[in-house]
Design a protein around this motif. Structure first.
Motif, PDB file in Angstrom:
ATOM      1  N   TRP A  50       0.832  -1.204   0.000  1.00 28.65           N
ATOM      2  CA  TRP A  50       0.000   0.000   0.000  1.00 28.65           C
ATOM      3  C   TRP A  50       0.870   1.260   0.000  1.00 28.65           C
ATOM      4  CZ3 TRP A  50      -4.699   1.266  -1.211  1.00 28.65           C
ATOM      5  CH2 TRP A  50      -5.212   2.503  -0.809  1.00 28.65           C
ATOM      6  N   ARG A  51       1.903   1.218   0.818  1.00 31.29           N
ATOM      7  CA  ARG A  51       2.796   2.381   0.893  1.00 31.29           C
ATOM      8  C   ARG A  51       3.537   2.598  -0.428  1.00 31.29           C
ATOM      9  NH1 ARG A  51       6.597   4.211   5.895  1.00 31.29           N
ATOM     10  NH2 ARG A  51       7.431   6.033   4.854  1.00 31.29           N
ATOM     11  N   SER A  52       3.857   1.517  -1.140  1.00 32.48           N
ATOM     12  CA  SER A  52       4.588   1.638  -2.404  1.00 32.48           C
ATOM     13  C   SER A  52       3.737   2.233  -3.524  1.00 32.48           C
ATOM     14  CB  SER A  52       5.153   0.281  -2.837  1.00 32.48           C
ATOM     15  OG  SER A  52       4.129  -0.551  -3.344  1.00 32.48           O
ATOM     16  N   VAL A  53       2.421   2.146  -3.405  1.00 32.36           N
ATOM     17  CA  VAL A  53       1.548   2.673  -4.462  1.00 32.36           C
ATOM     18  C   VAL A  53       0.882   3.991  -4.069  1.00 32.36           C
ATOM     19  CG1 VAL A  53       1.136   0.392  -5.465  1.00 32.36           C
ATOM     20  CG2 VAL A  53      -0.469   1.296  -3.750  1.00 32.36           C
ATOM     21  N   ASN A  54       1.297   4.552  -2.944  1.00 30.86           N
ATOM     22  CA  ASN A  54       0.759   5.822  -2.465  1.00 30.86           C
ATOM     23  C   ASN A  54       1.891   6.804  -2.202  1.00 30.86           C
ATOM     24  OD1 ASN A  54      -2.307   5.905  -1.573  1.00 30.86           O
ATOM     25  ND2 ASN A  54      -1.576   3.805  -1.329  1.00 30.86           N
ATOM     26  N   PRO A  55       1.609   8.085  -2.382  1.00 32.84           N
ATOM     27  CA  PRO A  55       2.644   9.063  -2.010  1.00 32.84           C
ATOM     28  C   PRO A  55       2.814   9.084  -0.492  1.00 32.84           C
ATOM     29  CG  PRO A  55       0.607  10.179  -2.611  1.00 32.84           C
ATOM     30  CD  PRO A  55       0.406   8.720  -2.904  1.00 32.84           C
ATOM     31  N   ARG A  56       4.005   9.384  -0.050  1.00 39.43           N
ATOM     32  CA  ARG A  56       4.259   9.498   1.385  1.00 39.43           C
ATOM     33  C   ARG A  56       3.938  10.920   1.817  1.00 39.43           C
ATOM     34  NH1 ARG A  56       7.828  10.608   5.288  1.00 39.43           N
ATOM     35  NH2 ARG A  56       9.524  11.488   4.086  1.00 39.43           N
ATOM     36  N   PRO A  57       3.064  11.067   2.814  1.00 43.18           N
ATOM     37  CA  PRO A  57       2.803  12.424   3.295  1.00 43.18           C
ATOM     38  C   PRO A  57       4.087  13.097   3.779  1.00 43.18           C
ATOM     39  CG  PRO A  57       1.119  10.940   4.084  1.00 43.18           C
ATOM     40  CD  PRO A  57       2.186  10.086   3.456  1.00 43.18           C
ATOM     41  N   LYS A  58       4.156  14.387   3.542  1.00 40.70           N
ATOM     42  CA  LYS A  58       5.368  15.138   3.905  1.00 40.70           C
ATOM     43  C   LYS A  58       5.541  15.177   5.417  1.00 40.70           C
ATOM     44  CE  LYS A  58       2.932  19.492   3.722  1.00 40.70           C
ATOM     45  NZ  LYS A  58       2.447  20.503   2.845  1.00 40.70           N
ATOM     46  N   ASP A  59       6.787  15.311   5.829  1.00 43.14           N
ATOM     47  CA  ASP A  59       7.101  15.456   7.244  1.00 43.14           C
ATOM     48  C   ASP A  59       6.588  16.798   7.738  1.00 43.14           C
ATOM     49  OD1 ASP A  59       8.570  13.015   7.432  1.00 43.14           O
ATOM     50  OD2 ASP A  59      10.275  14.003   6.474  1.00 43.14           O
ATOM     51  N   LEU A  60       6.094  16.811   8.967  1.00 45.13           N
ATOM     52  CA  LEU A  60       5.591  18.053   9.545  1.00 45.13           C
ATOM     53  C   LEU A  60       6.547  18.665  10.552  1.00 45.13           C
ATOM     54  CD1 LEU A  60       1.849  17.060  10.080  1.00 45.13           C
ATOM     55  CD2 LEU A  60       2.862  18.336   8.182  1.00 45.13           C
ATOM     56  N   GLY A  61       7.517  17.887  10.994  1.00 46.45           N
ATOM     57  CA  GLY A  61       8.474  18.395  11.974  1.00 46.45           C
ATOM     58  C   GLY A  61       9.349  19.484  11.382  1.00 46.45           C
ATOM     59  N   PRO A  62       9.739  20.465  12.192  1.00 47.65           N
ATOM     60  CA  PRO A  62      10.526  21.584  11.693  1.00 47.65           C
ATOM     61  C   PRO A  62      12.016  21.281  11.512  1.00 47.65           C
ATOM     62  CG  PRO A  62      10.109  21.868  14.031  1.00 47.65           C
ATOM     63  CD  PRO A  62       9.365  20.635  13.604  1.00 47.65           C
ATOM     64  N   ASN A  63      12.479  20.157  12.065  1.00 46.64           N
ATOM     65  CA  ASN A  63      13.901  19.843  12.068  1.00 46.64           C
ATOM     66  C   ASN A  63      14.199  18.741  11.050  1.00 46.64           C
ATOM     67  OD1 ASN A  63      16.358  18.421  12.853  1.00 46.64           O
ATOM     68  ND2 ASN A  63      16.353  19.729  14.673  1.00 46.64           N
ATOM     69  N   ALA A  64      14.994  19.054  10.023  1.00 49.03           N
ATOM     70  CA  ALA A  64      15.303  18.087   8.959  1.00 49.03           C
ATOM     71  C   ALA A  64      16.013  16.845   9.511  1.00 49.03           C
ATOM     72  CB  ALA A  64      16.148  18.748   7.881  1.00 49.03           C
ATOM     73  N   PHE A  65      16.898  17.039  10.479  1.00 51.02           N
ATOM     74  CA  PHE A  65      17.610  15.900  11.067  1.00 51.02           C
ATOM     75  C   PHE A  65      16.631  14.967  11.781  1.00 51.02           C
ATOM     76  CE2 PHE A  65      19.848  13.970  14.719  1.00 51.02           C
ATOM     77  CZ  PHE A  65      20.750  13.175  14.009  1.00 51.02           C
ATOM     78  N   GLU A  66      15.734  15.534  12.587  1.00 49.64           N
ATOM     79  CA  GLU A  66      14.735  14.712  13.280  1.00 49.64           C
ATOM     80  C   GLU A  66      13.823  14.007  12.288  1.00 49.64           C
ATOM     81  OE1 GLU A  66      12.505  16.875  16.192  1.00 49.64           O
ATOM     82  OE2 GLU A  66      14.287  17.322  17.391  1.00 49.64           O
ATOM     83  N   ASN A  67      13.473  14.676  11.202  1.00 51.67           N
ATOM     84  CA  ASN A  67      12.637  14.050  10.180  1.00 51.67           C
ATOM     85  C   ASN A  67      13.346  12.846   9.567  1.00 51.67           C
ATOM     86  OD1 ASN A  67      10.590  15.914  10.586  1.00 51.67           O
ATOM     87  ND2 ASN A  67      11.297  17.264   8.951  1.00 51.67           N
ATOM     88  N   GLN A  68      14.642  12.983   9.312  1.00 52.70           N
ATOM     89  CA  GLN A  68      15.418  11.871   8.755  1.00 52.70           C
ATOM     90  C   GLN A  68      15.499  10.716   9.751  1.00 52.70           C
ATOM     91  OE1 GLN A  68      16.364  11.403   5.712  1.00 52.70           O
ATOM     92  NE2 GLN A  68      17.431   9.503   6.101  1.00 52.70           N
ATOM     93  N   ILE A  69      15.720  11.032  11.018  1.00 49.85           N
ATOM     94  CA  ILE A  69      15.744   9.995  12.061  1.00 49.85           C
ATOM     95  C   ILE A  69      14.386   9.292  12.113  1.00 49.85           C
ATOM     96  CG2 ILE A  69      15.900   9.605  14.569  1.00 49.85           C
ATOM     97  CD1 ILE A  69      18.595  10.106  13.248  1.00 49.85           C
ATOM     98  N   GLY A  70      13.316  10.052  11.979  1.00 45.64           N
ATOM     99  CA  GLY A  70      11.969   9.465  11.974  1.00 45.64           C
ATOM    100  C   GLY A  70      11.771   8.504  10.815  1.00 45.64           C
ATOM    101  N   ARG A  71      12.239   8.883   9.642  1.00 49.22           N
ATOM    102  CA  ARG A  71      12.133   7.986   8.481  1.00 49.22           C
ATOM    103  C   ARG A  71      12.939   6.712   8.708  1.00 49.22           C
ATOM    104  NH1 ARG A  71      11.974  12.984   5.955  1.00 49.22           N
ATOM    105  NH2 ARG A  71      14.203  13.071   5.532  1.00 49.22           N
ATOM    106  N   LEU A  72      14.147   6.853   9.273  1.00 50.27           N
ATOM    107  CA  LEU A  72      14.970   5.672   9.571  1.00 50.27           C
ATOM    108  C   LEU A  72      14.307   4.784  10.628  1.00 50.27           C
ATOM    109  CD1 LEU A  72      18.533   7.272   9.546  1.00 50.27           C
ATOM    110  CD2 LEU A  72      17.525   5.757   7.816  1.00 50.27           C
ATOM    111  N   MET A  73      13.665   5.402  11.618  1.00 42.29           N
ATOM    112  CA  MET A  73      12.970   4.630  12.646  1.00 42.29           C
ATOM    113  C   MET A  73      11.812   3.842  12.041  1.00 42.29           C
ATOM    114  SD  MET A  73      12.569   3.439  15.623  1.00 42.29           S
ATOM    115  CE  MET A  73      13.358   4.301  16.942  1.00 42.29           C
ATOM    116  N   HIS A  74      11.104   4.454  11.100  1.00 44.18           N
ATOM    117  CA  HIS A  74      10.019   3.723  10.437  1.00 44.18           C
ATOM    118  C   HIS A  74      10.557   2.508   9.683  1.00 44.18           C
ATOM    119  CE1 HIS A  74       7.421   7.324  11.021  1.00 44.18           C
ATOM    120  NE2 HIS A  74       6.532   6.367  11.194  1.00 44.18           N
ATOM    121  N   ILE A  75      11.654   2.676   8.988  1.00 43.21           N
ATOM    122  CA  ILE A  75      12.265   1.546   8.270  1.00 43.21           C
ATOM    123  C   ILE A  75      12.668   0.460   9.263  1.00 43.21           C
ATOM    124  CG2 ILE A  75      14.283   0.833   6.921  1.00 43.21           C
ATOM    125  CD1 ILE A  75      14.117   3.673   5.578  1.00 43.21           C
ATOM    126  N   PHE A  76      13.287   0.870  10.370  1.00 47.33           N
ATOM    127  CA  PHE A  76      13.719  -0.078  11.399  1.00 47.33           C
ATOM    128  C   PHE A  76      12.514  -0.825  11.978  1.00 47.33           C
ATOM    129  CE2 PHE A  76      15.500  -0.923  15.784  1.00 47.33           C
ATOM    130  CZ  PHE A  76      16.417  -1.888  15.377  1.00 47.33           C
TER     131      PHE A  76
END
Length: 179
Positions: A67-93
């Motif tokens: 489902w995720r592969s056939v849908n766009p990923r909603p944009k990050d809402l957090g103001p910190n790019a580093f935290e957003n990247q950590i969040g994406r890595l946490m989701h993968i983990f």
């Protein structure tokens, strides 16, 4: 709304998230509970339900990834790019752990010589012969993955609460209401 957008999660995505989250937390608690049960019919029933539910989680995660592969990923809402990247890595983990946990459990069961029946409807084909030494390795992997998963779920929940109460963004609300 049926599909995700760059601004929101669809009902399908939110259901995948919350159903799998509740099942994973329930399975982590159930796995602890099983360890305290004495041998017998009740423990066998609980173990069978645990195995069946693990298989369902594995299937739901595969569907969620599709489902995720056939849908766009909603944009990050957090103001910190580093935290957003950590969040994406946490989701993968988290995705990796949620796949590995039931997989290790199934392989452990098979290596110990137990068939994995899914709610009595069908039995998974054995991919491993009975080998208690291999079963012990998968048992340890299943335990370690459970610990990592519990820690990761706690961090994920804490991050969602941080977004809601400290950052005051809509990250948590968006996963609840979609908007």
């Amino acid at each position: 709304m049926v599909k995700d957008t760059v601004d929101s999660f669809s009902l399908v995505s939110r259901l995948f998230h919350w159903v799998i989250a509740l099942m994973v937390v329930g399975m982590l608690l159930g796995g602890l509970f099983v360890g305290f049960l004495p041998r017998g019919a009740f423990k066998s029933l609980v173990v069978d339900l645990h195995r069946s539910t693990g298989f369902v989680i594995l299937v739901l995660m595969a569907l969620r990834l599709w489902w995720r592969s056939v849908n766009p990923r909603p944009k990050d809402l957090g103001p910190n790019a580093f935290e957003n990247q950590i969040g994406r890595l946490m989701h993968i983990f988290l995705y990796i752990l949620v796949f590995l946990q039931p997989l290790f459990g199934i392989l452990m069961s098979q290596a110990f010589g137990s068939q994995v029946s899914v709610f009595g409807l069908f039995t998974l084909p054995a991919v491993l012969p009975k080998n208690p030494a291999v079963g012990s390795v998968f048992s340890q992997m299943h335990s370690i993955t459970a610990l990592l998963l519990a820690i990761s779920v706690a961090i994920h929940a804490a991050a969602a609460l941080k977004h809601h109460y400290i950052d005051r963004d809509r990250t948590l609300v968006r996963m609840i209401s979609g908007k």
